[in-house]
Design a protein around this motif. Structure first.
Motif, mmCIF file in Angstrom:
data_model
loop_
_atom_site.group_PDB
_atom_site.id
_atom_site.type_symbol
_atom_site.label_atom_id
_atom_site.label_comp_id
_atom_site.label_asym_id
_atom_site.label_seq_id
_atom_site.Cartn_x
_atom_site.Cartn_y
_atom_site.Cartn_z
ATOM 1 N N ASP A 397 0.807 -1.227 0.000
ATOM 2 C CA ASP A 397 0.000 0.000 0.000
ATOM 3 C C ASP A 397 0.838 1.275 0.000
ATOM 4 N N GLU A 398 2.171 1.146 0.065
ATOM 5 C CA GLU A 398 3.018 2.348 0.189
ATOM 6 C C GLU A 398 2.743 3.380 -0.905
ATOM 7 N N GLN A 399 2.613 2.908 -2.148
ATOM 8 C CA GLN A 399 2.377 3.823 -3.260
ATOM 9 C C GLN A 399 1.037 4.549 -3.082
ATOM 10 N N LYS A 400 0.009 3.780 -2.723
ATOM 11 C CA LYS A 400 -1.323 4.348 -2.505
ATOM 12 C C LYS A 400 -1.287 5.374 -1.375
ATOM 13 N N LEU A 401 -0.507 5.036 -0.336
ATOM 14 C CA LEU A 401 -0.374 5.947 0.804
ATOM 15 C C LEU A 401 0.247 7.271 0.358
ATOM 16 N N GLY A 402 1.288 7.169 -0.450
ATOM 17 C CA GLY A 402 1.945 8.375 -0.964
ATOM 18 C C GLY A 402 0.946 9.262 -1.704
ATOM 19 N N ASP A 403 0.140 8.657 -2.572
ATOM 20 C CA ASP A 403 -0.844 9.426 -3.356
ATOM 21 C C ASP A 403 -1.893 10.062 -2.451
ATOM 22 N N ALA A 404 -2.366 9.286 -1.462
ATOM 23 C CA ALA A 404 -3.397 9.795 -0.558
ATOM 24 C C ALA A 404 -2.856 10.970 0.254
ATOM 25 N N LEU A 405 -1.630 10.843 0.728
ATOM 26 C CA LEU A 405 -1.042 11.931 1.523
ATOM 27 C C LEU A 405 -0.887 13.194 0.690
ATOM 28 N N LYS A 406 -0.564 13.009 -0.575
ATOM 29 C CA LYS A 406 -0.429 14.157 -1.469
ATOM 30 C C LYS A 406 -1.764 14.898 -1.546
ATOM 31 N N LYS A 407 -2.851 14.138 -1.688
ATOM 32 C CA LYS A 407 -4.184 14.742 -1.768
ATOM 33 C C LYS A 407 -4.516 15.467 -0.474
ATOM 34 N N ILE A 408 -4.264 14.801 0.650
ATOM 35 C CA ILE A 408 -4.606 15.402 1.940
ATOM 36 C C ILE A 408 -3.814 16.681 2.154
ATOM 37 N N SER A 409 -2.554 16.670 1.801
ATOM 38 C CA SER A 409 -1.776 17.877 2.082
ATOM 39 C C SER A 409 -2.084 18.986 1.083
ATOM 40 N N SER A 410 -2.660 18.633 -0.061
ATOM 41 C CA SER A 410 -3.073 19.715 -0.960
ATOM 42 C C SER A 410 -4.313 20.425 -0.406
ATOM 43 N N GLN A 411 -5.133 19.682 0.359
ATOM 44 C CA GLN A 411 -6.303 20.326 0.978
ATOM 45 C C GLN A 411 -5.941 21.009 2.291
ATOM 46 N N ASP A 412 -4.958 20.462 2.985
ATOM 47 C CA ASP A 412 -4.484 21.104 4.201
ATOM 48 C C ASP A 412 -2.969 21.263 4.104
ATOM 49 N N PRO A 413 -2.547 22.408 3.551
ATOM 50 C CA PRO A 413 -1.110 22.593 3.298
ATOM 51 C C PRO A 413 -0.273 22.637 4.577
ATOM 52 N N THR A 414 -0.927 22.644 5.761
ATOM 53 C CA THR A 414 -0.113 22.612 6.978
ATOM 54 C C THR A 414 0.269 21.170 7.348
ATOM 55 N N VAL A 415 -0.238 20.203 6.583
ATOM 56 C CA VAL A 415 0.278 18.839 6.720
ATOM 57 C C VAL A 415 1.387 18.689 5.680
ATOM 58 N N VAL A 416 2.611 18.655 6.157
ATOM 59 C CA VAL A 416 3.747 18.602 5.239
ATOM 60 C C VAL A 416 4.327 17.191 5.250
ATOM 61 N N VAL A 417 4.327 16.567 4.070
ATOM 62 C CA VAL A 417 4.799 15.187 3.967
ATOM 63 C C VAL A 417 6.177 15.184 3.320
ATOM 64 N N GLU A 418 7.140 14.501 3.933
ATOM 65 C CA GLU A 418 8.448 14.397 3.275
ATOM 66 C C GLU A 418 8.970 12.982 3.422
ATOM 67 N N TYR A 419 9.619 12.516 2.357
ATOM 68 C CA TYR A 419 10.302 11.249 2.491
ATOM 69 C C TYR A 419 11.749 11.572 2.820
ATOM 70 N N SER A 420 12.221 11.139 3.981
ATOM 71 C CA SER A 420 13.592 11.436 4.362
ATOM 72 C C SER A 420 14.498 10.307 3.902
#
Ligand SMILES: Nc1nc2c(ncn2[C@@H]2O[C@H](COP(=O)(O)OP(=O)(O)O)[C@@H](O)[C@H]2O)c(=O)[nH]1
Ligand SMILES: [Mg+2]
Length: 702
Positions: A397-420
């Protein structure tokens, strides 16, 4: 809906601490503004503003909701912003598009830390504020305490336009100093009778009116002259004077309300209409707008909420994103109050509305007349202060998770997702644990993803504290072409002046630098590399290979695999083989010689330190301080501001996981804090031993 021109529009954001009653006040404003004919309540989960499933579930605001009221030929656009720090992003989006705000204060509490924070934020943004003292109908409403706490927070900038005659459960009367009338409320739906001020309140009203007029005159010379000449001002002149003071954030007019009983709300709207600044938008000129929020709504799909920044917006219009060059066509345009959307023909400069199904209608995007290049920049959000790692429970599900997080952070830009890359973890940065739990809830319920949240790794660094030498010979001569390279090097901390005299093999040796290479490392700090080889022991052509080997080892530090930094390396000797010396041999020799030297050079693990600033009611100061000390925090300056204690400390990031949550439970949710990266410092001995042991264990597992 009627058409409204720029001068008949007001844009206000509702701010204030959680539970002060912003959403309930918004509901009453919509009722007074004829947008709804029945008021919902938080408890019945039927307010216009908290219409999101999540908001109903939590009985609190999570997103900023655009609303409006039509009041006496004025359209008052309202953004109901969430009060909690976890959801502060919505308020910052609103700051970008509103010309003023209403600060709601809970009459039971007076000024709270949350109130204080909003005063600081809006002062910072130069946003004029009106103050609504709400919940005056509650048993614990305490007018004296409110006045005292407001005075402490805002000093002489407060100006009272009203006072309540009987705060408490039977609250039904307001003396209005502007009109010098008494309003007696006869039901819980805003109905009132206008009367003369009762005799017992007359003196107090006169006194306060004199103060009000003097304050109103202060900001305009002509008014001041008139005031001196005649000793008074008309109601219109008072409005005029107050508007100037309000606009410059020099005056904060106070109103009395009960949002729940719709007492005083119409008077507040009246004042907003008369005194709040109209949008400073160009009514003519090219069309442009700024998107301050985007969302996905059932039956509609992507919705983009915008403010018209200049010109007119109509359906059928073509606009362009000046940054990406992306073209957008508007199908229909709506006026919006929560989930209620009314199609309109046109929206004029300064007005709020929404549009559906843009290609890229994300918040923070400007759309303007093609070729005009008009751009309104980004929304500037506060730095995140909650950090955690996330992964899908099922690897696939990692790929799906990445896509979902992208959507969520586009609606709430204060959720910042980074792959370290460094930590090999996906890190979520946000404003608090509640916000991150909402992300988790959405992943679960909207995207069907099972995820795990856990403590993120800490980006440690490694460095050395002493001088050490090492040599390494790489030799491979079994079968095929051989490999040979030998490197002798010395390492020392990259600090202070460049010293080139060292004890090497018990002999004082002066090194002569032939070539050098200084690298500013992308993870902070530097690597200084000096070639001091004499007599052609190693060809100049092999130096880059040696440097490459060293850099490889710096990426994965010898102690714990963290990035190494701030190191000087002197290559002073070595050996070659006429046939077998080649690049790979020197990469390996350089890497291993460096590792050996590093380990003998008093190596240290460094950890990131953050500057933490906590603002708390002083009764919790002791608890907050000892908690910070338990987190290895070094307490710094202590201060007091307007009745709150301000504590500063330097705290290791490793000890800050879930800090916001602990702070909240220590202080009954009344404190707030900020954190900001300061620098790297060596970890204490016991922590270093623990980290070394952990790394060793993990190494053998691999
Ligand atoms: N007694 C009383 N309760 C109120 C009033 N306004 C809001 N409340 C209650 O206070 C709680 C928080 O209200 P809400 O509007 O969600 O506050 P917000 O967090 O600032 O949006 C709810 O239980 C409301 O019913 C008021 O004027 N009087
Ligand atoms: Mg709310």
């Amino acid at each position: 809906m009627k058409e409204y021109s720029t001068k008949d529009i007001r844009n206000v954001v509702l701010v204030g601490s959680t539970k002060s009653g912003k959403t309930t006040l918004a509901e009453a404003m919509l009722y007074e503004g004829k947008v709804i004919d029945r008021r919902g309540t938080i408890e019945d989960k039927n307010t216009v503003s908290d219409n999101d499933e999540l908001e109903k579930l939590n009985q609190r605001s999570i997103y900023a909701t655009p609303l409006y009221a039509e009041f006496k030929d004025t359209k008052i656009n309202i953004i109901d912003a969430p009060g909690a720090d976890d959801f502060i992003g919505g308020a910052y989006s609103a700051f970008k598009v509103c010309e003023s705000g209403i600060l709601v204060i809970n009459a039971q509490q007076g000024v709270e830390v949350g109130t204080e924070n909003f005063i600081r934020r809006t002062e910072d943004k130069k946003l004029p504020l009106f103050i609504a003292i709400n919940q005056l109908d509650s048993e614990k409403a305490d007018w004296d305490n409110i006045q005292a706490s407001i005075k402490e927070a805002l000093g002489g900038k407060v100006v009272y336009t009203q006072f309540p005659t009987n705060p408490g459960t039977s609250f039904d009367g307001i003396v209005d100093i502007l009109s010098m009338k008494y309003y007696h409320f006869t039901d819980a739906n805003g109905k009132f009778e206008e009367k003369d001020i009762p005799a017992e309140f007359a003196d107090r009203a006169e006194e306060m009116r004199a103060e009000l007029i003097e304050k109103a005159a202060e900001f305009d010379d002509a008014l001041m002259e008139k005031f001196f000449a005649e000793g008074t001002l008309s109601e219109a002149e008072i409005h005029q004077g107050l508007s100037i003071g309000v606009k410059n954030c020099e005056l904060y007019p106070v109103f009395c309300v009960s949002a729940k009983k719709d007492i005083g709300v119409a008077k507040l709207l009246d004042f907003v209409k008369n005194v709040a600044p109209a949008p400073a938008c160009k009514a003519d000129g090219p069309a442009s707008l700024f998107i301050y929020k985007n969302d996905v709504e059932p039956h509609l799909g992507e919705v983009s909420f915008f403010k018209v920044m200049s010109g007119n917006i109509t359906s059928g219009l073509d606009l362009e994103d000046p940054v990406s060059g992306n073209k957008e066509r508007f199908s229909a345009v709506y006026a919006v109050a929560g989930s209620k959307k009314d199609p309109v023909n046109v929206l004029h400069a300064g007005d709020f509305g929404c549009v559906v199904k843009l290609k890229n209608g994300k918040s923070g995007v400007t759309l303007s007349q093609p070729g005009s290049g008009i751009d309104y920049g980004k929304i500037d959000y506060p730095a995140p202060k909650y950090r955690c790692a996330i992964k899908a429970k099922v690897q696939q599900d990692e790929q799906k998770l990445g896509d979902a997080l992208k959507k969520i952070s586009s609606q709430d830009p204060t959720v910042v997702v980074e792959y370290s890359k460094e930590l090999r973890q996906t890190i979520l940065n946000g404003n608090g644990e509640q916000q991150i739990n909402i992300v988790k809830w959405r992943l679960n319920n909207e995207f069907g993803l099972e995820v795990e949240l856990f403590a993120p790794k800490v980006p440690y660094r490694e460095t050395i504290t002493k001088v050490a030498c090492a040599q390494y010979r790489h030799k491979k001569q079994s079968g095929g072409a051989g490999q040979f390279g030998e490197v002798h090097l010395l390492v020392c901390p990259a600090e202070g002046e460049l010293n080139t005299k060292f004890m090497i093999n018990g002999k004082e040796t002066q090194l002569n630098i032939k070539t050098q290479d200084i690298t500013e490392l992308e993870w902070g700090g530097k690597l200084e590399f000096y070639n001091c080889v004499v007599g052609g022991a190693i060809d100049l052509g092999f130096m880059p290979a040696i440097l490459k080997g060293i850099k490889e080892r710096m990426v994965e530090g010898p102690l714990t695999g963290s990035y190494a930094r701030d190191i000087r390396v002197f290559v002073y000797d070595g050996k070659m083989h006429p046939v077998d010396s080649k690049e790979i041999a020197f990469i390996i020799a350089g890497r291993n010689a460096f590792r050996e030297a590093f380990r003998n050079a008093g190596p240290k693990i460094l950890e990131p330190i953050y500057n933490v600033e906590v603002m708390t009611p002083s009764e919790y100061q002791g608890a907050v301080m000892s908690d910070l000390q338990n987190r290895r925090g070094m307490l710094g300056d202590m201060g007091a501001d307007k009745g709150f204690a301000i504590l500063k400390a330097r705290v290791p990031l490793a000890e800050l996981y879930r800090y916001s949550t602990t702070l909240s439970s220590l202080t009954a949710g009344s404190a707030t804090f900020t954190m900001e990266f300061a620098d790297y410092q060596p970890v204490p001995g016991d922590v270093q031993s623990k980290l070394l042991a952990e790394y060793a264990a993990q190494d053998t597992e691999d």
